[in-house]
Design a protein around this motif. Structure first.
Motif, mmCIF file in Angstrom:
data_model
loop_
_atom_site.group_PDB
_atom_site.id
_atom_site.type_symbol
_atom_site.label_atom_id
_atom_site.label_comp_id
_atom_site.label_asym_id
_atom_site.label_seq_id
_atom_site.Cartn_x
_atom_site.Cartn_y
_atom_site.Cartn_z
ATOM 1 N N UNK A 76 0.857 -1.187 0.000
ATOM 2 C CA UNK A 76 0.000 0.000 0.000
ATOM 3 C C UNK A 76 0.892 1.237 0.000
ATOM 4 N N UNK A 77 0.442 2.315 -0.600
ATOM 5 C CA UNK A 77 1.250 3.549 -0.582
ATOM 6 C C UNK A 77 1.204 4.210 0.783
ATOM 7 N N UNK A 78 2.049 5.213 0.945
ATOM 8 C CA UNK A 78 2.059 5.984 2.191
ATOM 9 C C UNK A 78 0.709 6.649 2.358
ATOM 10 N N UNK A 79 0.181 6.621 3.556
ATOM 11 C CA UNK A 79 -1.137 7.173 3.838
ATOM 12 C C UNK A 79 -1.070 7.978 5.114
ATOM 13 N N UNK A 80 -1.509 9.235 5.064
ATOM 14 C CA UNK A 80 -1.480 10.082 6.250
ATOM 15 C C UNK A 80 -2.536 9.635 7.245
ATOM 16 N N UNK A 81 -2.216 9.826 8.521
ATOM 17 C CA UNK A 81 -3.133 9.392 9.572
ATOM 18 C C UNK A 81 -4.430 10.197 9.534
ATOM 19 N N UNK A 82 -4.339 11.488 9.274
ATOM 20 C CA UNK A 82 -5.515 12.335 9.124
ATOM 21 C C UNK A 82 -5.579 12.799 7.686
ATOM 22 N N UNK A 83 -6.638 12.457 6.981
ATOM 23 C CA UNK A 83 -6.736 12.780 5.559
ATOM 24 C C UNK A 83 -6.934 14.280 5.365
ATOM 25 N N UNK A 84 -6.651 14.735 4.151
ATOM 26 C CA UNK A 84 -6.860 16.143 3.817
ATOM 27 C C UNK A 84 -8.341 16.499 3.895
ATOM 28 N N UNK A 85 -9.203 15.547 3.521
ATOM 29 C CA UNK A 85 -10.638 15.803 3.591
ATOM 30 C C UNK A 85 -11.092 15.998 5.037
ATOM 31 N N UNK A 180 -12.237 17.330 -2.088
ATOM 32 C CA UNK A 180 -11.525 18.328 -1.292
ATOM 33 C C UNK A 180 -11.836 19.756 -1.748
ATOM 34 N N UNK A 181 -11.823 20.062 -3.069
ATOM 35 C CA UNK A 181 -12.169 21.436 -3.475
ATOM 36 C C UNK A 181 -13.585 21.835 -3.070
ATOM 37 N N UNK A 182 -14.526 20.891 -3.078
ATOM 38 C CA UNK A 182 -15.890 21.213 -2.665
ATOM 39 C C UNK A 182 -15.953 21.527 -1.170
ATOM 40 N N UNK A 183 -15.252 20.735 -0.359
ATOM 41 C CA UNK A 183 -15.257 20.977 1.088
ATOM 42 C C UNK A 183 -14.627 22.325 1.412
ATOM 43 N N UNK A 184 -13.579 22.689 0.683
ATOM 44 C CA UNK A 184 -12.868 23.933 0.953
ATOM 45 C C UNK A 184 -13.604 25.152 0.409
ATOM 46 N N UNK A 185 -14.557 24.943 -0.509
ATOM 47 C CA UNK A 185 -15.290 26.055 -1.119
ATOM 48 C C UNK A 185 -16.415 26.505 -0.190
#
Length: 392
Positions: A76-85, A180-185
């Motif tokens: 599996x690729x590297x995955x952050x503990x807290x997602x950007x979303x 992510x762009x929708x959440x940030x908008x």
């Protein structure tokens, strides 16, 4: 590093192995020598994505290695503990709450619980965004209990996963999956699809169009209370919940939901103040006295007695409400013409006076000798003493 996200079954929960110290990593490798039998390290990616348990091998070979089988290094690729979303949702809630005038604190710690965002207005509401399945023995019920024990008034669980919402075992808000762009908008509406409902009351006849709970074709002529989905955006919910304009019904029950103050009053009057299991037996109307009367009947029978006993105390409470409202109106009237630090100081004075008035309204409406709903009490007081100009 691949496979960096793991679940440790010794109580540490979800961990990013890249953030472990060298000492912690060496101890983990030593403790996890017989990984299949030890069952200490579980792949977080497999569990969060597919609910599949894989016990991971841990060793050092030119760096830290966590693999499903010996020799694997790129499962599996590297995955952050807290997602950007997840961060974006919390940022949005913090921004909306702050703009509304509430105190919004990220990662607020209280007792044994930690809130994603703690919103404090008239009520203290802990906002929790859940993207991945809950940890064993530390699910939403336990976390909600701890939050309430830490003097939170309510916990607003939110998810965009239908699977998590269906199995959460607590009242949970569900929205559509957003990018992510929708959440940030800030202009994009994040609509709540589940967990926020409208309480309805009807007399059970064939004309009403509702299905009779007693399964009588022509109706049973009784008065029934139920709920149905209704629309609200996440931003509007954040504006309402800390101000007591959205209240949870049975928050420790997966069949619980959020609703308006009027709906909450109707529901609790009819079914009782709480339930932990959601069984039908827990939803029967509770008795108010020893004569077999329902709360509604008992209140009607004793209405005249209550009015006679509490007339003087009500008059005092109403005078206090008008006095607090006068302080808020006066502070607001002093805002125009001020600039800079003077304006900020007067704005804080106004907000304090307004918050004191709101808390007094809530305490007044909660009295046993007051039958008027809180929104109606607030409307009457504000109508008697309005602001000179519309408030923001």
């Amino acid at each position: 590093m691949h496979n960096n996200l793991i679940y440790l079954t010794d109580g540490r929960g979800k961990v990013d192995a890249t953030e472990m110290s060298d000492t912690e990593w060496e101890r983990l490798v030593e403790d996890n020598r017989d990984s299949t039998r030890r069952r200490l390290v579980k792949c977080a990616w497999c569990w969060d994505e597919s609910y599949v348990t894989h016990w991971m091998k841990t060793y050092t070979r030119g760096g830290r290695v966590i693999s499903h089988q010996p020799g694997e290094s790129a499962d599996h690729p590297y995955w952050e503990l807290e997602s950007d979303e997840h961060k974006a949702y919390c940022d949005r809630v913090e921004r909306v709450g702050s703009d509304e005038g509430f105190s919004a604190t990220r990662e607020a710690v209280g007792g044994l619980t930690r809130s994603d965002v703690l919103l404090v207005g008239e009520r203290s509401v802990s906002y929790e965004m859940q993207h991945s399945p809950f940890k064993a023995k530390y699910g939403p019920k336990e976390r909600t209990r701890r939050a309430l024990a830490a003097k939170r008034d309510a916990v607003a669980w939110h998810t965009d996963s239908e699977i998590i919402a269906r199995g959460a075992k607590v009242a949970m808000l569900r929205s559509d999956v957003a990018t992510l762009p929708q959440i940030e908008n800030p202009r994009y509406e994040l609509r709540i699809l589940g967990g926020y409902r409208r309480v309805i009351v009807w007399t059970c006849t064939a004309r009403e169009g509702h299905r009779c709970p007693e399964r009588r074709f022509s109706g049973c002529s009784a008065t029934h209370v139920d709920s149905e989905p209704t629309a609200i955006t996440l931003d509007d919910f954040i504006r309402k919940a800390p101000a007591s304009w959205a209240l949870p019904v049975w928050p420790l029950d997966r069949q619980g939901f959020w609703t308006t103050p009027e709906g909450h009053q109707i529901w609790t009057d009819h079914f009782g103040d709480g339930a932990n299991t959601g069984r039908a037996g827990a939803r029967r109307p509770q008795k108010a006295d020893g004569n077999g009367h329902s709360r509604r009947t008992a209140a009607r029978n004793h209405e005249s007695a209550l009015a006679a006993v509490s007339l003087s105390s009500l008059a005092v409470a109403e005078a206090e409400l008008m006095s607090l409202r006068h302080l808020a109106v006066t502070a607001h009237a002093d805002l125009p013409g001020r600039i800079g630090e003077a304006y900020e100081a007067q704005w804080r004075a106004w907000r304090t006076a307004a918050e004191n008035f709101q808390m007094a309204i809530t305490a007044y409406a909660a009295r046993n000798d007051v039958t008027t709903l809180r929104p109606e009490v607030e409307r009457m007081v504000k109508s008697a003493m309005p602001y000179s100009d519309p408030t923001p």
